[in-house]
Design a protein around this motif. Structure first.
Motif, PDB file in Angstrom:
ATOM      1  N   ILE A 156      27.045   6.756  34.716  1.00  0.00           N
ATOM      2  CA  ILE A 156      26.521   5.445  34.296  1.00  0.00           C
ATOM      3  C   ILE A 156      25.605   5.603  33.074  1.00  0.00           C
ATOM      4  N   GLU A 157      24.870   6.711  33.057  1.00  0.00           N
ATOM      5  CA  GLU A 157      23.968   6.961  31.918  1.00  0.00           C
ATOM      6  C   GLU A 157      24.774   7.179  30.635  1.00  0.00           C
ATOM      7  N   SER A 158      25.895   7.894  30.768  1.00  0.00           N
ATOM      8  CA  SER A 158      26.746   8.146  29.601  1.00  0.00           C
ATOM      9  C   SER A 158      27.501   6.888  29.172  1.00  0.00           C
ATOM     10  N   TYR A 159      27.894   6.062  30.157  1.00  0.00           N
ATOM     11  CA  TYR A 159      28.636   4.825  29.870  1.00  0.00           C
ATOM     12  C   TYR A 159      27.957   3.645  30.563  1.00  0.00           C
ATOM     13  N   PRO A 160      26.815   3.189  30.022  1.00  0.00           N
ATOM     14  CA  PRO A 160      26.084   2.093  30.681  1.00  0.00           C
ATOM     15  C   PRO A 160      26.820   0.765  30.518  1.00  0.00           C
ATOM     16  N   PRO A 161      26.486  -0.237  31.366  1.00  0.00           N
ATOM     17  CA  PRO A 161      27.095  -1.562  31.195  1.00  0.00           C
ATOM     18  C   PRO A 161      26.715  -2.133  29.831  1.00  0.00           C
ATOM     19  N   PRO A 162      27.627  -2.850  29.173  1.00  0.00           N
ATOM     20  CA  PRO A 162      27.293  -3.426  27.857  1.00  0.00           C
ATOM     21  C   PRO A 162      26.119  -4.407  27.986  1.00  0.00           C
ATOM     22  N   ALA A 163      25.265  -4.428  26.950  1.00  0.00           N
ATOM     23  CA  ALA A 163      24.135  -5.370  26.952  1.00  0.00           C
ATOM     24  C   ALA A 163      24.666  -6.795  26.808  1.00  0.00           C
ATOM     25  N   THR A 164      23.992  -7.731  27.454  1.00  0.00           N
ATOM     26  CA  THR A 164      24.366  -9.145  27.370  1.00  0.00           C
ATOM     27  C   THR A 164      23.156  -9.934  26.889  1.00  0.00           C
ATOM     28  N   LYS A 165      23.345 -10.740  25.814  1.00  0.00           N
ATOM     29  CA  LYS A 165      22.250 -11.545  25.239  1.00  0.00           C
ATOM     30  C   LYS A 165      21.027 -10.682  24.940  1.00  0.00           C
ATOM     31  N   GLY A 166      21.299  -9.465  24.458  1.00  0.00           N
ATOM     32  CA  GLY A 166      20.202  -8.563  24.082  1.00  0.00           C
ATOM     33  C   GLY A 166      19.490  -7.923  25.261  1.00  0.00           C
ATOM     34  N   LYS A 167      20.009  -8.144  26.488  1.00  0.00           N
ATOM     35  CA  LYS A 167      19.345  -7.583  27.678  1.00  0.00           C
ATOM     36  C   LYS A 167      20.142  -6.386  28.181  1.00  0.00           C
ATOM     37  N   TYR A 168      19.415  -5.319  28.474  1.00  0.00           N
ATOM     38  CA  TYR A 168      20.056  -4.078  28.930  1.00  0.00           C
ATOM     39  C   TYR A 168      20.003  -3.982  30.449  1.00  0.00           C
ATOM     40  N   ILE A 169      21.162  -3.601  31.019  1.00  0.00           N
ATOM     41  CA  ILE A 169      21.249  -3.476  32.489  1.00  0.00           C
ATOM     42  C   ILE A 169      20.943  -2.031  32.870  1.00  0.00           C
ATOM     43  N   LYS A 170      19.972  -1.877  33.757  1.00  0.00           N
ATOM     44  CA  LYS A 170      19.598  -0.526  34.219  1.00  0.00           C
ATOM     45  C   LYS A 170      19.975  -0.398  35.690  1.00  0.00           C
ATOM     46  N   ILE A 171      20.901   0.548  35.994  1.00  0.00           N
ATOM     47  CA  ILE A 171      21.295   0.792  37.394  1.00  0.00           C
ATOM     48  C   ILE A 171      20.434   1.927  37.931  1.00  0.00           C
ATOM     49  N   LYS A 172      19.667   1.631  39.009  1.00  0.00           N
ATOM     50  CA  LYS A 172      18.673   2.589  39.520  1.00  0.00           C
ATOM     51  C   LYS A 172      19.255   3.554  40.558  1.00  0.00           C
TER      52      LYS A 172
END
Length: 433
Positions: A365-381
């Motif tokens: 997930i760190e290498s291929y994170p979810p694409p940002a939406t409306k400038g917001k970054y998704i962080k999977i914990k």
């Protein structure tokens, strides 16, 4: 199996109605013309603390050349062979017929306890008429009405005296349901595995109308095998009975752990097969695709791969499903079907520790994170597996609402690549941390 009660008799005397009463179910198809029940139908019953299996047989027709009637006769003989107690059902409204006499001759030769059950005795006058059945020479008669239930208690009080006390146990065995369109070879596969003609097999489509559960325990594999009535397209369900058969197949599919979806190699994969596939997927069942009649296909060096590619294209996007090419009549790769079903069941019930999940998936997930939406970054914990009858995973993150379907499919593929869930639908949930 012990403690088996077989209900036998000529067609249309009320065996299936009585079966439904004994098993407190609506599993046997009941219709008011003869010959509806073709295969033996198994169900569980209980009376004053004793449990038993009830077999509802096809109607017995002696010496008939009709393809179904002669096959039904075989079924009755097998049921007599398997049973602990035989209930010979006759109909007071028609009296003793030649068929009843033929049946009585057969039963007198049996060493099993036989109870003459006179059905449709609904008033006092009929009680008097029922006495004629003593002439069958099979001892005491029991007058009942399978519709209202009268007389059933007295009959069962006597029947259970012939049964053994069995310890109660809940079946934890895997259940495999063989499903598919009519005449693809479902009953033949059951017979090839079990090694006896457990189901009626004729070249006519739609022979199996009821689903039948068989306990299989051979070659290191133990499971319940459910052979179902063929699923027809809705447009072809003309008789009420066909409708019941479709409902039965759907119910069997819902109850199964792994669905063996049989295709006919000579017809390819059709829309009805895809409907069944999606139904199994929707119900979170393990799936194995079995392509039968492969011996009838002219082979080239590409045949298997081409056929497999076509199937995967039609069942997309869930394509991580084992496909086995068999010929049931030639007994080709039949054990491979059993081994694959066992592996899919193992995948379905697999539990992966939270630490292992996070060690493998977080770097991906760190290498291929979810694409940002409306400038917001998704962080999977972190990730954990949720308890359920099929694999379910929760991904905890800050903005679950922004995770789109393509990324969910990417995550699903990575779970499959790393942990092996072939043949099993996976559920993925993104939740607020």
């Amino acid at each position: 199996m012990s403690n088996i009660i077989a209900i036998v008799g000529r067609p249309n005397v009320g065996k299936s109605t009585f079966y439904n009463r004994l098993t407190e179910s609506r599993k046997a198809i009941v219709d008011n013309f003869s010959g509806v029940t073709r295969d033996r139908h198994y169900g569980q019953g209980e009376w004053i603390g004793k449990t038993f299996t009830v077999i509802d047989t096809g109607g017995y027709v002696h010496g008939s050349d009709d393809i179904y009637e002669s096959a039904i006769r075989e079924q009755v003989l097998i049921a007599i062979d398997e049973a602990s107690v035989i209930l010979f059902m006759v109909d007071v409204t028609t009296g003793i017929t030649d068929l009843d006499d033929e049946m009585a001759n057969l039963l007198r030769r049996s060493k099993k306890p036989v109870f003459v059950v006179v059905n449709k005795v609904d008033n006092t006058n009929l009680h008097i008429e029922a006495a004629t059945f003593y002439s069958l020479g099979l001892g005491e008669i029991y007058n009942i009405s399978s519709m209202t239930g009268s007389g059933t208690g007295e009959l069962l009080d006597e029947v259970v005296k012939h049964l053994e006390d069995l310890p109660e146990e809940e079946s934890t065995l895997p259940k495999y349901a063989i499903v598919g369109r009519p005449n693809v070879g479902k009953s033949s596969l059951t017979n090839a595995l079990v090694g006896e003609t457990r189901n009626i097999v004729t070249p006519n489509a739609g022979t199996t109308r009821d689903s039948i559960a068989i306990h299989y325990n051979q070659f290191g594999h133990e499971f319940l095998l459910i052979d179902t009535a063929g699923l027809r397209k809705k447009g072809k369900v003309r008789e009420d009975i066909e409708f019941y058969s479709v409902m039965r197949t759907i119910k069997a599919l819902e109850e199964a752990d792994v669905v063996l979806l049989m295709l006919d190699a000579t017809e390819g994969i059709e829309s009805q097969d895809i409907n069944i596939f999606h139904l199994a997927q929707k119900n979170k069942k393990g799936i194995v695709i079995v392509v039968n009649k492969w011996d009838l296909i002219e082979k080239t060096h590409k045949s298997t791969k081409e056929f497999e590619a076509l199937i995967r294209e039609r069942i997309a996007p869930f394509t991580d499903v084992p496909i086995i090419f068999t010929s049931v009549t030639e007994k080709q790769r039949i054990m491979k079907v059993v081994e694959t079903a066992a592996k899919v069941y193992e995948n379905k019930t697999k539990k992966i520790s939270t630490s292992k999940l996070n060690d493998v998936m977080l770097p991906i997930i760190e290498s291929y994170p979810p694409p940002a939406t409306k400038g917001k970054y998704i962080k999977i914990k972190y990730i954990t597996q949720i308890s359920g009858k099929s694999p379910m995973f929760a991904f905890f993150c800050n903005l679950p609402q922004y995770v789109k379907d393509p990324y969910k499919r990417f995550i699903e593929n990575k779970l499959r690549d790393n942990f092996g869930f072939e043949g099993v639908p996976i559920d993925i949930f993104f939740r607020q941390k």
